[in-house]
Motif scaffolding. Structure first.
Motif, mmCIF file in Angstrom:
data_model
loop_
_atom_site.group_PDB
_atom_site.id
_atom_site.type_symbol
_atom_site.label_atom_id
_atom_site.label_comp_id
_atom_site.label_asym_id
_atom_site.label_seq_id
_atom_site.Cartn_x
_atom_site.Cartn_y
_atom_site.Cartn_z
ATOM 1 N N THR A 345 0.901 -1.213 -0.091
ATOM 2 C CA THR A 345 0.046 0.122 0.094
ATOM 3 C C THR A 345 0.846 1.133 -0.163
ATOM 4 O O THR A 345 2.097 1.170 0.504
ATOM 5 N N TYR A 352 -1.036 -5.826 -0.001
ATOM 6 C CA TYR A 352 -2.148 -6.858 -0.841
ATOM 7 C C TYR A 352 -1.501 -8.152 -1.617
ATOM 8 O O TYR A 352 -0.479 -7.903 -2.078
ATOM 9 N N ARG A 365 -5.425 -8.668 2.276
ATOM 10 C CA ARG A 365 -4.283 -7.666 2.858
ATOM 11 C C ARG A 365 -3.899 -8.069 4.277
ATOM 12 O O ARG A 365 -4.568 -8.404 4.995
ATOM 13 N N VAL A 386 -3.133 -7.751 -8.221
ATOM 14 C CA VAL A 386 -4.119 -6.581 -7.484
ATOM 15 C C VAL A 386 -3.129 -5.727 -7.468
ATOM 16 O O VAL A 386 -1.921 -5.651 -7.369
ATOM 17 N N PRO A 388 -3.137 -1.298 -5.435
ATOM 18 C CA PRO A 388 -4.118 -0.318 -5.028
ATOM 19 C C PRO A 388 -4.046 1.029 -5.824
ATOM 20 O O PRO A 388 -2.974 1.394 -5.994
ATOM 21 N N LYS A 392 -9.793 2.520 -4.196
ATOM 22 C CA LYS A 392 -10.049 1.303 -4.505
ATOM 23 C C LYS A 392 -8.756 0.490 -5.479
ATOM 24 O O LYS A 392 -7.798 0.788 -4.993
ATOM 25 N N LEU A 393 -9.101 -0.742 -5.519
ATOM 26 C CA LEU A 393 -8.118 -1.806 -6.086
ATOM 27 C C LEU A 393 -8.375 -2.012 -7.723
ATOM 28 O O LEU A 393 -9.482 -1.772 -7.928
ATOM 29 N N GLY A 395 -7.715 -5.101 -9.958
ATOM 30 C CA GLY A 395 -7.377 -6.632 -10.269
ATOM 31 C C GLY A 395 -7.710 -7.250 -11.513
ATOM 32 O O GLY A 395 -8.313 -6.803 -12.294
ATOM 33 N N PRO A 411 -12.303 -2.021 -1.760
ATOM 34 C CA PRO A 411 -11.469 -2.716 -0.921
ATOM 35 C C PRO A 411 -11.891 -2.964 0.670
ATOM 36 O O PRO A 411 -11.648 -3.634 1.314
#
Length: 694
Positions: A345, A352, A365, A386, A388, A392-393, A395, A411
């Motif tokens: 992060t 993650y 996480r 994935v 960050p 939001k993420l 993926g 998330p």
């Protein structure tokens, strides 16, 4: 033999795209395919029409996504990859390249306005840059024989790249007057690996970037005969820049020959640019240590670590190191799952990652301070990537019914929104079969998850031929995988019910379930196969007189073994790249740690009870019981399980009077990567099964 994750198949498939090389003006551009599907059923040709999404990168300001899509032409018998950019909500999607040459490994530059990438435009893969709209392409490197991958330093004044260097003494080195001799003189093990003779090894290089060119190139492993990244699957993820640009972390197994063949003990090394000194940061950690990644604040290193030397399917642990104190911590000590695709992060407080449990792969996480691990996503799918971005993420995921697409993920809630829609046009024309999760009781009263895939438009009042799918690995999960060869939905579209059990020896069901298979190849996992097919054979819609059994690699071994023990359950078998003669396999394969761990050791060690049990279960010993038609498929460039194994199985069947057929690919390895070979594989597959089961 082992396929730890689905990325490995993707990496090998890229080889077909790379083979296109440079192109002249007449070379057609292979782009997005637009098949017209009239009956809403998948075919091999439709399967090869899907765009294959990969290489996802997030812009520095976290507002855009850069990614690649690989397209394949059956007519041209090759592929091509193109680059795309879109906003993180999927809007303003643009294709920024459209060439007959390959663009790959694209990465954002720090200004967010330019992209660095590899291109084969001048004949070999070199580093280029361009604007984020695809304009103003400029070549940066001109490295002899090209480069494999790269990473720019944080300030973009230096380049870390991977290129192959010569390994060992060649025949021409020894006998210069025999320049046309094709002979290879061998003096130690690991003379072959996966699908190539070991003539080169990849090395990491560092160079200065000056005025759009590179200078002062340094081989970090100069004079060392080791690999970094490690073959056959390692890429740039095994190397990393420190945030201050002063250190390169790299993964390496500093062994050669017999020692290399017997060990999985790789380490993470730090190379200091100012001094040229190297330090082993994982000394004494005995299994695979790989894929280092620095925290943004430069205070931590995270990496993937296995505990035991020689065991390639050991738990993939999530380790972190405090770079100020040197203290190492296993964040996954109380987490009985694998960890992969690590990414920090922005605040350097959490990581993650993706992990598979009960045959589905989710995003998790891990928090550094509390060591708490939280699951983010849910559902029947496999995430493979994935990252960050702000709130939001981003993926990448697939399932048994859908290839890779890119998603935005909340998330906090795990709610997902598709943003790429690369294959929406094709998927909208297809009916997929229902995928059912079943838990079947095994012979030792345990519960086994089994995926059952039904034909599209399934009618419970009809009876269907049914296939038992045997997984490879042997320790490779039957997850929500999407395959461009072993595609369960394609099997269902051909009118088969598919039974895919997560038998003993597969990850995501805990350590005990995973490790039971080692040294017990002909044991409980084979009973699990019988439990699965016997349970489904009781259903009124399964034609118990039309059961088939198919598999590759360890799945091919399983087919050969079951052919001698099935007690007339099956009416047709199909084995691809399977082990047939285990004593021969022990001496033919290249990665000796695998057979030592899984088979228990050498067949001549008569005092080794585990090894002797393994070899007593070699399929070639039970050919006298073969009585069912069998199709054998093998690639002659498969140096993990040599084609002689498949040829021996086919010959045995013919000599026994058992109906048999063999499909040999002189130019394919453990997989089938070329489009027309892939189509031939599928046509032969279904022609054989239809002949005996329909």
């Amino acid at each position: 033999m082992k396929m730890k994750n689905l990325l490995k198949t993707s990496i090998m498939a890229i080889a077909v795209v790379a083979a296109s090389g440079a192109a002249n003006a007449e070379t057609p551009v292979i782009g997005k395919q637009h098949p017209t599907i009239t009956n809403r059923l998948m075919t091999p040709e439709v399967l090869w029409s899907f765009g294959r999404v990969g290489g996802v990168q997030i812009s520095p300001d976290k507002t855009k996504v850069l990614y690649s899509v690989s397209y394949y032409s059956i007519t041209e018998n090759k592929g091509n990859s193109e680059l795309f950019v879109m906003n993180t909500d999927g809007s303003d999607k643009k294709q920024i390249t459209k060439t007959a040459t390959r663009e790959a490994a694209a990465k954002w530059m720090k200004d967010g306005q330019h992209i660095a990438f590899l291109s084969s435009e001048t004949g070999s893969m070199q580093l280029w840059t361009m604007k984020a709209d695809g304009s103003e392409r400029k070549q940066i490197t001109d490295v002899k024989d090209g480069i494999n991958d790269f990473a720019l330093s944080p300030d973009e004044t230096k380049l870390l790249f991977v290129a192959d260097v010569k390994y060992g003494e060649s025949t021409v080195d020894k006998y210069p007057d025999l320049p046309k001799s094709s002979g290879i003189i061998v003096t130690d093990l690991m003379y072959k690996h996966w699908d190539e003779w070991t003539k080169t090894v990849p090395h990491p290089f560092v160079a200065d970037i000056k005025e759009g060119k590179i200078a002062n190139i340094i081989d970090i492993l100069n004079g060392e005969p080791y690999e970094s990244p490690m073959k056959p699957f390692g890429g740039i993820e095994q190397l990393a820049w420190s945030p201050d640009g002063k250190t390169v972390a790299y993964t390496c197994r500093k062994k050669t020959g017999k020692e290399y063949a017997l060990s999985t003990n790789s380490d993470i090394y730090f190379y200091t640019l100012s001094t040229g000194k190297t330090e082993n940061k994982t000394q004494g950690m005995m299994g695979y240590d790989q894929n280092p990644t620095f925290s943004p604040d430069g205070k931590w290193l995270a990496w993937e670590s296995m505990e035991r030397d020689g065991y390639e399917a050991d738990k993939n642990r999530l380790f972190v190191m405090n770079l100020q104190t040197g203290e190492k911590t296993d964040l996954s000590a109380n987490f009985d799952q694998n960890s992969g695709s690590l990414i920090w992060t922005p605040d350097s407080k959490s990581i993650y990652f993706v992990s598979c449990w009960h045959a589905v792969t989710q995003i998790y996480r891990a928090d550094i301070a509390s060591k708490k691990i939280v699951q983010i996503t849910k559902g029947d799918h496999d995430y493979s990537f994935v990252a960050p971005i702000k709130d939001k993420l981003i993926g990448v995921k697939h399932s048994l019914s859908k290839p890779d697409e890119i998603y935005a993920i909340n998330p906090k809630t795990g709610v997902e929104t598709e943003i790429s829609f690369e294959n929406k046009e094709i998927l909208s024309q297809l009916d997929m079969g229902k995928v059912e999760e079943r838990w079947i009781t095994t012979t030792d009263n345990k519960q086994m998850l089994t995926w059952v895939v039904y034909p599209p438009n399934f009618d419970k009042n009809k009876k269907y031929p049914t296939l038992l799918f045997c997984e490879g690995g042997p320790q490779s999960t039957v997850s929500q995988f999407w395959s461009y060869r072993w595609n369960l939905q394609l099997m269902a579209a051909n009118g088969y019910i598919v039974v895919a059990p997560n038998r003993r020896g597969l990850p995501s069901f805990g350590k005990e379930w995973l490790e039971q298979i080692s040294g017990d190849y002909g044991g409980q996992n084979m009973k699990d196969y019988f439990s699965a097919i016997d349970a489904l054979a009781k259903e009124p819609y399964v034609n118990k007189d039309k059961l088939g059994c198919v598999g590759a690699s360890y799945g091919g071994f399983s087919v050969y073994w079951l052919a001698g023990h099935h007690e007339k359950r099956f009416k047709a078998f199909l084995a691809h790249d399977g082990m047939f003669n285990l004593p021969q396999q022990y001496l033919e394969t290249e990665e000796m740690w695998f057979v030592n761990w899984d088979l228990g050791g050498a067949y001549w060690d008569k005092a080794n009870a585990i090894a002797q049990r393994s070899y007593a279960n070699s399929p070639h010993l039970f050919v006298d019981k073969w009585d069912t038609p069998i199709l054998v498929i093998h690639g002659e460039k498969d140096y993990r399980i040599l084609a002689s194994q498949g040829m021996a199985a086919f010959n045995a069947a013919i000599l026994r009077g058992v109906p048999a057929e063999m499909l040999i690919f002189p130019d394919e390895n453990h997989w089938v990567l070329q489009p027309q070979n892939g189509i031939l594989w599928q046509r032969t597959f279904y022609s054989w099964l239809d002949k005996w089961l329909k």
